[in-house]
Design an enzyme around this catalytic site. Structure first.
Site, mmCIF file in Angstrom:
data_model
loop_
_atom_site.group_PDB
_atom_site.id
_atom_site.type_symbol
_atom_site.label_atom_id
_atom_site.label_comp_id
_atom_site.label_asym_id
_atom_site.label_seq_id
_atom_site.Cartn_x
_atom_site.Cartn_y
_atom_site.Cartn_z
ATOM 1 N N LYS A 58 -51.671 10.854 62.274
ATOM 2 C CA LYS A 58 -51.909 9.575 61.594
ATOM 3 C C LYS A 58 -51.758 8.406 62.554
ATOM 4 N N GLY A 189 -64.964 23.996 62.620
ATOM 5 C CA GLY A 189 -64.339 23.830 61.299
ATOM 6 C C GLY A 189 -64.388 22.385 60.829
ATOM 7 N N VAL A 192 -59.869 19.803 57.008
ATOM 8 C CA VAL A 192 -59.080 18.574 57.117
ATOM 9 C C VAL A 192 -58.829 18.211 58.585
ATOM 10 N N ILE A 193 -58.378 19.186 59.376
ATOM 11 C CA ILE A 193 -58.055 18.880 60.778
ATOM 12 C C ILE A 193 -59.321 18.517 61.559
ATOM 13 N N GLU A 212 -69.480 23.986 61.154
ATOM 14 C CA GLU A 212 -68.798 24.514 59.965
ATOM 15 C C GLU A 212 -69.563 25.720 59.440
ATOM 16 N N GLY A 279 -58.196 26.733 60.261
ATOM 17 C CA GLY A 279 -57.159 27.033 59.272
ATOM 18 C C GLY A 279 -55.833 27.394 59.920
ATOM 19 N N ALA A 328 -47.413 18.970 53.432
ATOM 20 C CA ALA A 328 -46.010 18.622 53.632
ATOM 21 C C ALA A 328 -45.333 18.270 52.301
ATOM 22 N N HIS A 452 -54.993 -8.457 40.153
ATOM 23 C CA HIS A 452 -56.332 -8.860 40.588
ATOM 24 C C HIS A 452 -56.208 -9.868 41.711
HETATM 25 P P1 FAD Z 1 -43.297 23.427 59.290
HETATM 26 O O1 FAD Z 1 -43.463 21.973 59.307
HETATM 27 O O2 FAD Z 1 -44.286 24.249 60.048
HETATM 28 O O3 FAD Z 1 -41.828 23.712 59.855
HETATM 29 C C1 FAD Z 1 -41.313 24.985 60.000
HETATM 30 C C2 FAD Z 1 -40.222 24.952 61.043
HETATM 31 O O4 FAD Z 1 -39.556 26.201 61.021
HETATM 32 C C3 FAD Z 1 -40.731 24.769 62.470
HETATM 33 O O5 FAD Z 1 -39.961 23.817 63.155
HETATM 34 C C4 FAD Z 1 -40.551 26.151 63.105
HETATM 35 O O6 FAD Z 1 -40.279 26.110 64.476
HETATM 36 C C5 FAD Z 1 -39.336 26.660 62.348
HETATM 37 N N1 FAD Z 1 -39.228 28.116 62.310
HETATM 38 C C6 FAD Z 1 -40.166 29.012 61.938
HETATM 39 N N2 FAD Z 1 -39.655 30.259 61.961
HETATM 40 C C7 FAD Z 1 -38.372 30.143 62.379
HETATM 41 C C8 FAD Z 1 -37.332 31.062 62.617
HETATM 42 N N3 FAD Z 1 -37.503 32.365 62.422
HETATM 43 N N4 FAD Z 1 -36.141 30.585 63.045
HETATM 44 C C9 FAD Z 1 -35.944 29.270 63.244
HETATM 45 N N5 FAD Z 1 -36.897 28.343 63.039
HETATM 46 C C10 FAD Z 1 -38.098 28.772 62.593
HETATM 47 N N6 FAD Z 1 -49.811 17.831 55.620
HETATM 48 C C11 FAD Z 1 -49.811 16.749 54.813
HETATM 49 O O7 FAD Z 1 -49.313 16.836 53.686
HETATM 50 N N7 FAD Z 1 -50.336 15.558 55.211
HETATM 51 C C12 FAD Z 1 -50.907 15.398 56.427
HETATM 52 O O8 FAD Z 1 -51.379 14.314 56.756
HETATM 53 C C13 FAD Z 1 -50.931 16.510 57.305
HETATM 54 N N8 FAD Z 1 -51.475 16.405 58.520
HETATM 55 C C14 FAD Z 1 -51.448 17.484 59.365
HETATM 56 C C15 FAD Z 1 -52.045 17.366 60.613
HETATM 57 C C16 FAD Z 1 -52.060 18.447 61.488
HETATM 58 C C17 FAD Z 1 -52.688 18.298 62.849
HETATM 59 C C18 FAD Z 1 -51.437 19.671 61.090
HETATM 60 C C19 FAD Z 1 -51.410 20.852 62.036
HETATM 61 C C20 FAD Z 1 -50.869 19.806 59.850
HETATM 62 C C21 FAD Z 1 -50.877 18.716 58.973
HETATM 63 N N9 FAD Z 1 -50.331 18.803 57.699
HETATM 64 C C22 FAD Z 1 -50.356 17.724 56.862
HETATM 65 C C23 FAD Z 1 -49.712 20.042 57.222
HETATM 66 C C24 FAD Z 1 -48.180 19.920 57.361
HETATM 67 O O9 FAD Z 1 -47.837 19.703 58.706
HETATM 68 C C25 FAD Z 1 -47.523 21.180 56.822
HETATM 69 O O10 FAD Z 1 -47.955 21.418 55.497
HETATM 70 C C26 FAD Z 1 -46.012 21.046 56.836
HETATM 71 O O11 FAD Z 1 -45.527 20.761 58.123
HETATM 72 C C27 FAD Z 1 -45.377 22.344 56.322
HETATM 73 O O12 FAD Z 1 -43.993 22.174 56.264
HETATM 74 P P2 FAD Z 1 -43.011 23.421 56.380
HETATM 75 O O13 FAD Z 1 -41.645 22.845 56.332
HETATM 76 O O14 FAD Z 1 -43.385 24.471 55.419
HETATM 77 O O15 FAD Z 1 -43.269 24.043 57.827
HETATM 78 P P1 NAD Z 2 -59.042 24.093 56.610
HETATM 79 O O1 NAD Z 2 -58.888 25.332 55.840
HETATM 80 O O2 NAD Z 2 -58.912 22.774 55.943
HETATM 81 O O3 NAD Z 2 -60.495 24.075 57.313
HETATM 82 C C1 NAD Z 2 -60.947 25.094 58.157
HETATM 83 C C2 NAD Z 2 -62.463 25.083 58.135
HETATM 84 O O4 NAD Z 2 -62.926 25.920 59.164
HETATM 85 C C3 NAD Z 2 -63.045 25.619 56.827
HETATM 86 O O5 NAD Z 2 -63.965 24.693 56.310
HETATM 87 C C4 NAD Z 2 -63.706 26.932 57.249
HETATM 88 O O6 NAD Z 2 -64.860 27.227 56.489
HETATM 89 C C5 NAD Z 2 -64.057 26.642 58.687
HETATM 90 N N1 NAD Z 2 -64.213 27.846 59.513
HETATM 91 C C6 NAD Z 2 -63.432 28.963 59.508
HETATM 92 N N2 NAD Z 2 -63.893 29.850 60.440
HETATM 93 C C7 NAD Z 2 -64.968 29.264 61.032
HETATM 94 C C8 NAD Z 2 -65.870 29.668 62.061
HETATM 95 N N3 NAD Z 2 -65.754 30.849 62.699
HETATM 96 N N4 NAD Z 2 -66.876 28.825 62.416
HETATM 97 C C9 NAD Z 2 -67.012 27.627 61.806
HETATM 98 N N5 NAD Z 2 -66.188 27.202 60.814
HETATM 99 C C10 NAD Z 2 -65.173 27.998 60.442
HETATM 100 O O7 NAD Z 2 -58.032 24.227 57.836
HETATM 101 P P2 NAD Z 2 -57.599 23.176 58.941
HETATM 102 O O8 NAD Z 2 -58.515 22.010 58.962
HETATM 103 O O9 NAD Z 2 -57.398 23.981 60.174
HETATM 104 O O10 NAD Z 2 -56.188 22.713 58.408
HETATM 105 C C11 NAD Z 2 -55.107 23.660 58.245
HETATM 106 C C12 NAD Z 2 -54.148 23.231 57.190
HETATM 107 O O11 NAD Z 2 -53.445 22.061 57.591
HETATM 108 C C13 NAD Z 2 -54.834 22.939 55.894
HETATM 109 O O12 NAD Z 2 -54.351 23.835 54.942
HETATM 110 C C14 NAD Z 2 -54.459 21.552 55.524
HETATM 111 O O13 NAD Z 2 -53.995 21.483 54.225
HETATM 112 C C15 NAD Z 2 -53.343 21.175 56.501
HETATM 113 N N6 NAD Z 2 -53.624 19.794 56.945
HETATM 114 C C16 NAD Z 2 -53.535 18.803 56.026
HETATM 115 C C17 NAD Z 2 -53.854 17.510 56.386
HETATM 116 C C18 NAD Z 2 -53.786 16.433 55.356
HETATM 117 O O14 NAD Z 2 -53.156 16.653 54.333
HETATM 118 N N7 NAD Z 2 -54.382 15.278 55.573
HETATM 119 C C19 NAD Z 2 -54.272 17.228 57.675
HETATM 120 C C20 NAD Z 2 -54.365 18.270 58.573
HETATM 121 C C21 NAD Z 2 -54.033 19.557 58.201
#
Ligand code: FAD
Ligand code: NAD
Length: 482
Positions: A58, A189, A192-193, A212, A279, A328, A452
């Site tokens: 963000k 893909g 979202v990412i 995609e 994904g 999250a 408004h």
């Molecule tokens: P995580 O945040 O993955 O945390 C898990 C933690 O557990 C990690 O620190 C890991 O090291 C630790 N861990 C794992 N296994 C062990 C173990 N055995 N022992 C000790 N530690 C361990 N979601 C949103 O809602 N809004 C967004 O805007 C958004 N943007 C994103 C952008 C990107 C680029 C990515 C990759 C993800 C985004 N997400 C977003 C998804 C979001 O980050 C996850 O849904 C969220 O972090 C999940 O929370 P969690 O606590 O389940 O796991």
């Molecule tokens: P995603 O599931 O949102 O999108 C993955 C896309 O890749 C899908 O549309 C799928 O059809 C496509 N795909 C898969 N295999 C492919 C291939 N071989 N060739 C071409 N396209 C292919 O997954 P993501 O964007 O990687 O995000 C991962 C997770 O992180 C999501 O579950 C999302 O909820 C979370 N996330 C959330 C936010 C947010 O809330 N704003 C931001 C980033 C990530």
């Protein structure tokens, strides 16, 4: 270090740290184990979200959006600044500063709550027992607790034909750390990412192509909004190719070549950098001892019921590692629910009211079902839409693109879904989540006053339109007499 606790949480991402903090608020003696470290090997809290996900992405989205506005829009408002220039090093430093503030804040909160923060790896041995391997060398320790909460999160899915090389073929983490703007950027893909990080680098000057595999764009979204969003993103410069199945890649000295096929045949494209965003999967490998009977499905998700109870009594699992969207805020609510219930307080997560947001420009946000999903379920429905182009605040801010669509039950008027494509959609959706949470009708929103001029008036007018009572748009039919 003590070895007996009321609760042990494995993972300090949003799901785990919320659970841990709420547990101590409830008077439970809690330990939280996390193995994440930063680039220098220093332990960090906050998981993917704070370190490599929500927050850094963000920061880059907001900076790149400001830069794009300065390039294109400022002149038309009468602001003359000269040609803006992007300093990637400074942009990354700002991102790191934000991440540092938040991860440091989580550590302070943990310390204030007297949570035992343990840097290292946790492994579930059996009910009530966890093995802890410290990050620093040393023997594993056996820890005991009445309750164990597993919150290990998720990790990137990689494609066997496109192995990451940490330099030119990267995942989302690598894409948050480019030191220069790639001239040609490929993204696999359009999820979202792909859309968020593709937007960042496109705004900063990359020529971005997103491949995609699916024929439909954002299938989870209302079709009308998805189609408007696709048109807008293509207009903004993202080259989104649907139905493009990536077959393989090869690394040349200065390029990544990607082969894909679509209905027209086979193609090859060359990029400076390639982001693989296909994904994420649960990070459950080695989380559980091989003799532990915890049920994990064949995709790696820990099996839980609606209360996040696993197959072992006293062991719970929350966040990305369990069913439901990988978001999250969904994990945070699960963490809070489990902690509250451990303290004997009633608590539930409403899985029907989880908002989804894509932080593009304009943003996309939704909660509940789309019109297509409601119709497919055989539920009679009506819809109301309203465009940001007819909203004074949106026009004044030069952000009048997109619309709000409300789907309500045809007989009861109860809101079933709200989909937004437009400015501040991530904030506007809160209004809709509350409506769903309180089982509101479209009329309830229509009878609730909005300031408004404000963008929230678009949600208000869409709700009025559901009953043919919109003021600033022509209604589909005459309104029914109340
Ligand atoms: P995580 O945040 O993955 O945390 C898990 C933690 O557990 C990690 O620190 C890991 O090291 C630790 N861990 C794992 N296994 C062990 C173990 N055995 N022992 C000790 N530690 C361990 N979601 C949103 O809602 N809004 C967004 O805007 C958004 N943007 C994103 C952008 C990107 C680029 C990515 C990759 C993800 C985004 N997400 C977003 C998804 C979001 O980050 C996850 O849904 C969220 O972090 C999940 O929370 P969690 O606590 O389940 O796991
Ligand atoms: P995603 O599931 O949102 O999108 C993955 C896309 O890749 C899908 O549309 C799928 O059809 C496509 N795909 C898969 N295999 C492919 C291939 N071989 N060739 C071409 N396209 C292919 O997954 P993501 O964007 O990687 O995000 C991962 C997770 O992180 C999501 O579950 C999302 O909820 C979370 N996330 C959330 C936010 C947010 O809330 N704003 C931001 C980033 C990530």
């Amino acid at each position: 270090m003590k070895d007996t606790f009321d609760v042990i949480v494995i993972g300090a991402g949003p799901a785990g740290y919320h659970a841990a903090i709420r547990c101590t608020q409830q008077g439970l003696h809690t330990a939280c184990i996390d193995r994440s470290t930063d680039n220098t090997g220093k332990p960090v809290l906050g998981g993917t979200c704070l370190n490599w996900g929500c927050i850094p992405s963000k920061a880059l989205l907001d900076i790149s959006h400001k830069y794009a506005e300065a390039l294109v829009d400022y002149k038309s408002f009468g602001i003359e600044l000269g040609k803006p220039k992007i300093n990637i090093k400074q942009m990354m430093a700002f991102k790191e500063q934000v991440v540092g503030k938040l991860t440091g804040g989580v550590r302070t909160l943990m310390q204030a709550g007297k949570i035992e923060v343990l840097s290292g790896t946790g492994c579930l041995i059996e009910a009530g027992v966890v093995s802890f391997q410290p990050l620093k060398k040393g023997k594993p320790t056996r820890l005991q607790a009445k309750h164990i909460i597993l919150a290990p999160g998720s990790q990137t899915i990689t494609l066997s034909d496109l192995p990451l090389d940490e330099s030119r073929i990267v995942d989302s983490t690598g894409a948050l750390e480019f030191s220069t703007v790639p001239k040609k950027l490929g993204v696999i893909g359009a999820g979202v990412i792909g859309l968020e990080l593709g937007s960042v680098w496109a705004r900063l000057g990359s020529k971005v192509t997103i491949l995609e595999a699916l024929d439909d764009f954002l299938p989870q979204l209302d079709r009308r909004l998805a189609s408007s969003a696709l048109t807008a993103f293509k207009k903004s410069g993202l080259d989104i190719r649907l139905g493009a199945r990536v077959k393989s890649s090869r690394l040349l000295s200065n390029q990544v070549k990607v082969k894909y096929s679509d209905e027209k045949g086979e193609h090859e494209l060359g990029f400076d950098k390639l982001i693989v965003a296909v994904g994420r999967r649960p990070a459950t490998e080695n989380l559980v001892d091989k003799n532990c009977p915890l049920k994990i499905d064949d995709r790696g998700f820990i099996e839980v019921d609606d209360l996040c109870q696993t197959s072992i009594e006293g062991v719970y699992a929350v966040g990305d590692a369990v069913r439901g969207p990988m978001l999250a805020h969904k994990g945070m609510e699960e963490g809070l629910m489990v902690a509250d219930r451990l303290a004997g307080k009633p608590s539930l997560v409403n899985y029907q009211a989880i908002p989804g947001v894509i932080y593009t420009a304009p943003e996309i946000a939704w909660v509940g079902d789309s019109e297509e999903a409601v119709k497919a379920a055989g539920i009679p429905c009506k819809t109301g839409s309203f465009s940001f182009a007819a909203n004074g605040r949106a026009l004044a801010g030069n952000v009048a693109e997109g619309m709000v669509k409300i789907i309500a039950h045809a007989d009861t008027d109860r809101i079933l879904g709200v989909h937004v494509f437009g400015p501040q959609a991530s904030e506007l959706i809160a209004q809709a989540v509350q409506a769903l949470e309180f089982s509101a009708s479209a009329e309830d929103i229509a009878l609730t006053m909005c300031a408004h001029p404000s963008l929230s008036e678009v949600v208000h007018e869409a709700a009025m339109a559901a009953n043919n009572e919109a003021i600033h748009a022509v209604n589909k039919q005459p309104a029914k007499q109340r």
